[in-house]
Design an enzyme around this catalytic site. Structure first.
Site, short mmCIF file in Angstrom:
data_model
loop_
_atom_site.label_atom_id
_atom_site.label_comp_id
_atom_site.label_asym_id
_atom_site.label_seq_id
_atom_site.Cartn_x
_atom_site.Cartn_y
_atom_site.Cartn_z
N ALA A 465 0.78 -1.23 -0.09
CA ALA A 465 0.11 0.01 0.26
C ALA A 465 0.86 1.34 0.13
O ALA A 465 1.77 1.67 1.08
CB ALA A 465 -0.81 0.03 1.14
N GLU A 466 0.88 1.95 -1.15
CA GLU A 466 1.89 3.01 -1.22
C GLU A 466 1.61 4.02 -0.45
O GLU A 466 2.57 4.80 0.03
CB GLU A 466 2.01 3.29 -2.78
CG GLU A 466 2.78 2.44 -3.57
CD GLU A 466 2.05 1.11 -4.03
OE1 GLU A 466 0.80 1.14 -3.57
OE2 GLU A 466 2.59 -0.12 -4.26
N ILE A 493 3.28 4.33 -7.99
CA ILE A 493 3.56 5.61 -6.75
C ILE A 493 2.03 6.19 -6.87
O ILE A 493 1.76 6.86 -5.70
CB ILE A 493 4.48 6.56 -7.54
CG1 ILE A 493 5.13 7.41 -6.20
CG2 ILE A 493 4.00 7.58 -8.59
CD1 ILE A 493 6.14 7.86 -6.64
N PRO A 495 -0.99 5.42 -6.01
CA PRO A 495 -1.99 5.55 -4.62
C PRO A 495 -1.46 6.44 -3.40
O PRO A 495 -2.17 6.71 -2.71
CB PRO A 495 -1.61 4.07 -4.18
CG PRO A 495 -1.46 3.31 -5.16
CD PRO A 495 -0.52 4.07 -6.22
N HIS A 536 5.73 -1.21 -15.75
CA HIS A 536 7.02 -1.38 -15.31
C HIS A 536 8.19 -0.56 -15.83
O HIS A 536 9.41 -0.67 -15.64
CB HIS A 536 7.42 -2.86 -15.21
CG HIS A 536 6.51 -3.74 -14.79
ND1 HIS A 536 5.57 -4.38 -15.24
CD2 HIS A 536 6.52 -4.13 -13.44
CE1 HIS A 536 4.98 -4.99 -14.46
NE2 HIS A 536 5.57 -4.95 -13.15
#
Ligand SMILES: Cc1ncc(C[n+]2csc(CCOP(=O)(O)OP(=O)(O)O)c2C)c(N)n1
Ligand SMILES: [Mg+2]
Length: 736
Positions: A465-466, A493, A495, A536
């Site tokens: 959970a960012e 990045i 969240p 990615h």
């Protein structure tokens, strides 16, 4: 006293009441009168502000009306300047109970220079009082909660590592005093609506899992602007939904009753102080003044429903209670209220006379006024340690040197903790102790071995959970720790975006230097991966360079990564440290270990090769590609390119760019991100604006196509800028 918590409440002094067998949850008559004074003051400050807003003497108003009893109770049960507070905007009575004055609140409303909350930068009722440990509040509903979790973790960390709290010269620690208590509680409140935010659940999860002394307070007034609670909360009752979280002390109370509220807070605070875990108080309150002055609740609430609320108004209830119990008679109440009114009038007059802030202060405190990361004192030489056997020093990769820098700095500074997804060697540490496994240390192995070396309370895994990672880091850094956290892929990045855009870079500025949160966010970024695909391979650095208050660094080689990461860690500001995945283990840019004190100042570009015919400005993984192109251009056509690696994107080195373009009269800006609105667009615009007279050709850009990076390598190659694209553009521009 209103401003202090009574550590040993005096018990019921009045003989008459004692004989009646009545107790008030150990609150004395004086304390109850004081509670009423606070509640009434809170309501009257709201009333005066509403009047002032209608007279256009202030610019915004949001009331704490209906939430006064729970606020006063919390203020009585907790300790000002000892515990920590992340209060919601309706917590006026809490702040009064902690020691804030109506005068200070009115300074916020007029936006005075002397507004203790923000110096006129943040709306009123977005509390910040460094002297009471009330931490600067923003406006996004719910973004305070993970920070409160991090704050509690900070207190616990310093209690377990008291040496870390010591003042230290030579870095941010010189300016960051630490205080902690050992049994402190972190209070955080929110509305029923804000419980719908994902960050609330992330915070509950971590507080529960780590048994943190966080006191969550949901002030449930049944509405979030016009949306009723049953739309926010499945089944309409948050207490039922959170009941499954382990380790909590739960209370569901009538938050319009100060005595019952006080009792609940006292129980919950005792539980937190004893280290049993977090507390959760669900307080049912009312909201008699609509959401704000821009809202009229009659549009969505019928009279009958509003009347039910009015019957529970905490101010009238408390008046009746004091009279019924013989604590104050009508005369006594009138006297108290008159006194409040008189004091308030003085406070209003003073606030209306207070000087506003001057426009020349707007840029103050975006960054630390104490430590300048661009200082030439940070310009150092790499230490060359020749092996005693006379062999050549083996060059290290960027990954090696980042790992070595983290290890050096963790050894030097005990305030550093590292957390993120998969960054630990192994969460089940017994496997490490029994030497059953080697350990992971990050998906790119950048943090490998650090948990083994420094222990599991300094290097640990976060939940997936960012926002959790960044929000907690902010809270810890506010307390003086130095979190160096990792976001596994730039693509994920988002969240954390609320924390990264609306919180981290603003803590210092919006609190007028009352608080700061200097932490480091390391992020693996970029493409050229052959199979990385859409999720990615993304870049997007300009989104963050577009955010004042955060330094953005993007090294292209091992030595720069080491020197800049060290500067980032020792810095007094938040730093986004972008690490290109493709460069982690590239042959290009390897370097010997430069020693444990090697630093590079921010905002200083590196001239990779000097030239006279054309300036190429770039950074990151485009640097080796541009170098290859420049060398070929010189070999084949004799064109001499001056290649500038920016290294740091905010601040960036305008001087070096300007000097170079003034010499070559031609500029090409190259970057890996999508062309339009990318980072290079700003550089190109500056050159066009400020160096127009020096230019012999238009400013050109080479960048990715305006599309996401595809999986199939043929497509990836076509999308990202290649050496051939750079060569072509350089040649064209040199011939223009
Ligand atoms: C993230 C975010 N979304 C929307 C808003 C706009 N907004 C401000 S207050 C509010 C309602 C909050 O309701 P609740 O949490 O129940 O608190 P209350 O105002 O009822 O005390 C909304 C939607 C905001 N400030 N932040
Ligand atoms: Mg509400």
């Amino acid at each position: 006293m209103a401003t202090k918590t009574d550590p040993k409440p005096a018990g019921v002094a009045d003989e008459k009441l004692r004989s009646a067998g009545k107790t008030y949850e150990s609150l004395s008559r004086e304390r109850l009168i004081e509670a009423y004074r606070i509640m009434y003051t809170s309501r009257r400050v709201d009333d005066r502000e509403i009047l002032l807003k209608r007279q256009q003497k202030i610019f915004f108003q949001i009331s704490g009306a209906g939430h006064e009893a729970v606020g006063a109770a919390a203020g009585f049960a907790l300790k000002s300047g000892y515990d920590w507070f992340y209060p919601y905007y309706r917590d006026r009575a809490l702040c009064l109970a902690l020691g804030a004055t109506p005068h200070e609140m009115l300074l916020m409303a007029v936006g005075a220079a002397a507004d203790p909350q923000s110096g006129g930068r943040q709306m009123p009722s977005h509390w910040s009082f460094p002297k009471f440990n009330v931490v600067t509040q923003s406006s996004p509903t719910g973004s305070q909660i993970l920070q409160a979790v991090g704050c509690a973790e900070g207190g616990r960390y310093f209690a377990r590592h008291p040496q870390a709290a010591k003042k230290n010269g030579g870095d941010y620690r010189q300016f960051k005093d630490v205080k902690f208590q050992g049994d402190e509680v972190t209070y955080v409140s929110l509305g029923d609506g804000a419980t719908s935010e994902g960050e609330f659940w992330e915070a509950m999860n971590t507080a529960s899992n780590r048994k943190l002394p966080v006191l969550f307070v949901v002030e449930d007034n049944g509405y979030a602007i016009s949306v009723p609670v049953e739309v926010q909360t499945a089944g309409g009752n948050i207490s039922r939904l959170v009941a499954g979280f382990p380790n909590f002390h739960f209370e569901e109370i009538d938050g319009t009753d100060p005595v019952a509220s006080y009792a609940a807070f006292a129980r919950a605070a005792a539980y937190c102080r004893a280290g049993e875990g977090p507390g959760f108080i669900h307080a049912h309150v009312i909201r008699p003044y609509s959401h704000s002055l821009s809202d009229d609740e009659r549009l969505y609430r019928p009279e009958a429903e509003r009347n039910l609320d009015a019957a529970r108004d905490p101010i009238t209830r408390m008046q009746m209670f004091l009279i019924r119990e013989g604590i104050l008679d009508e005369k006594g109440i009138n006297r108290l209220e008159k006194q409040v009114e008189d004091e308030l009038q003085v406070a209003v007059d003073q606030a209306l006379d207070a000087a506003p802030p001057t426009p020349d202060t707007i840029m103050q405190f975006i960054y630390s006024p104490d430590l300048d990361p661009t200082s030439s004192a940070l310009q150092t030489e790499p230490l060359s340690v020749a092996p005693s056997d006379g062999k050549k020093v083996a060059p290290k990769t960027m990954a090696d040197l980042i790992n070595a820098t983290l290890r050096d700095e963790m050894r030097r500074d005990e305030r550093i903790v590292i957390f993120g997804e998969d960054v630990a060697d192994a969460s089940r540490e017994q496997y490490l102790e029994e030497k059953l496994i080697k350990g992971k240390g990050g998906v790119f192995k950048l943090t490998f071995g650090l948990q083994n070396d420094f222990g599991s309370d300094r290097v640990f895994n976060s939940p997936l959970a960012e926002a959790n990672i960044v929000g907690r880091a902010i809270g810890m850094a506010t307390r003086g720790m130095k979190p160096v956290v990792e976001i596994q892929f730039f693509d994920y990045i988002w969240p954390a975006m609320m924390q990264l855009r609306d919180e981290l870079p603003l803590i210092r500025w919006r609190s007028n230097n009352g608080f700061s949160s200097p932490c480091v966010i390391r992020v693996a970024i970029g493409g050229y991966l052959t199979g990385g695909a859409i999720y990615h391979s993304q870049c997007g650095e300009s989104i963050f360079t577009h955010t004042p208050g955060m330094h953005v660094v993007f090294p292209s080689n091992a030595l720069d990564a080491a020197g800049l990461l060290r500067t980032a860690i020792r810095c007094d500001d938040p730093v986004l440290f972008l690490e290109h995945k493709r460069l982690y283990r590239e042959t290009f840019g390897r370097a010997p270990y430069p020693g444990p004190d090697y630093t590079i100042p921010f905002g200083k570009a590196k001239v990779v090769q000097s030239g006279t015919d054309l300036t190429v400005i770039t950074y990151g993984a485009v640097v080796p590609r541009a170098l290859q192109a420049a060398q070929k251009l010189e070999r084949e056509h004799g064109v001499k390119v001056e290649l500038i690696d920016l290294r740091c994107l905010n601040p960036f080195d305008w001087e070096t760019i300007a000097a170079s373009v003034s010499k070559t009269n031609r500029a090409l800006v190259a970057y890996e991100d999508t062309l339009s609105w990318g980072y290079g667009a700003e550089i190109a615009a500056r050159i066009a604006d400020q160096l127009f007279d020096q230019l012999d050709a238009p400013v050109r850009r080479v960048a990715a196509k305006d599309v996401f990076v595809a999986y199939q390598p043929i497509l990836e190659d076509a999308i990202l800028p290649q050496a051939e694209d750079l060569l072509r553009a350089m040649k064209e521009l040199s011939e223009y």
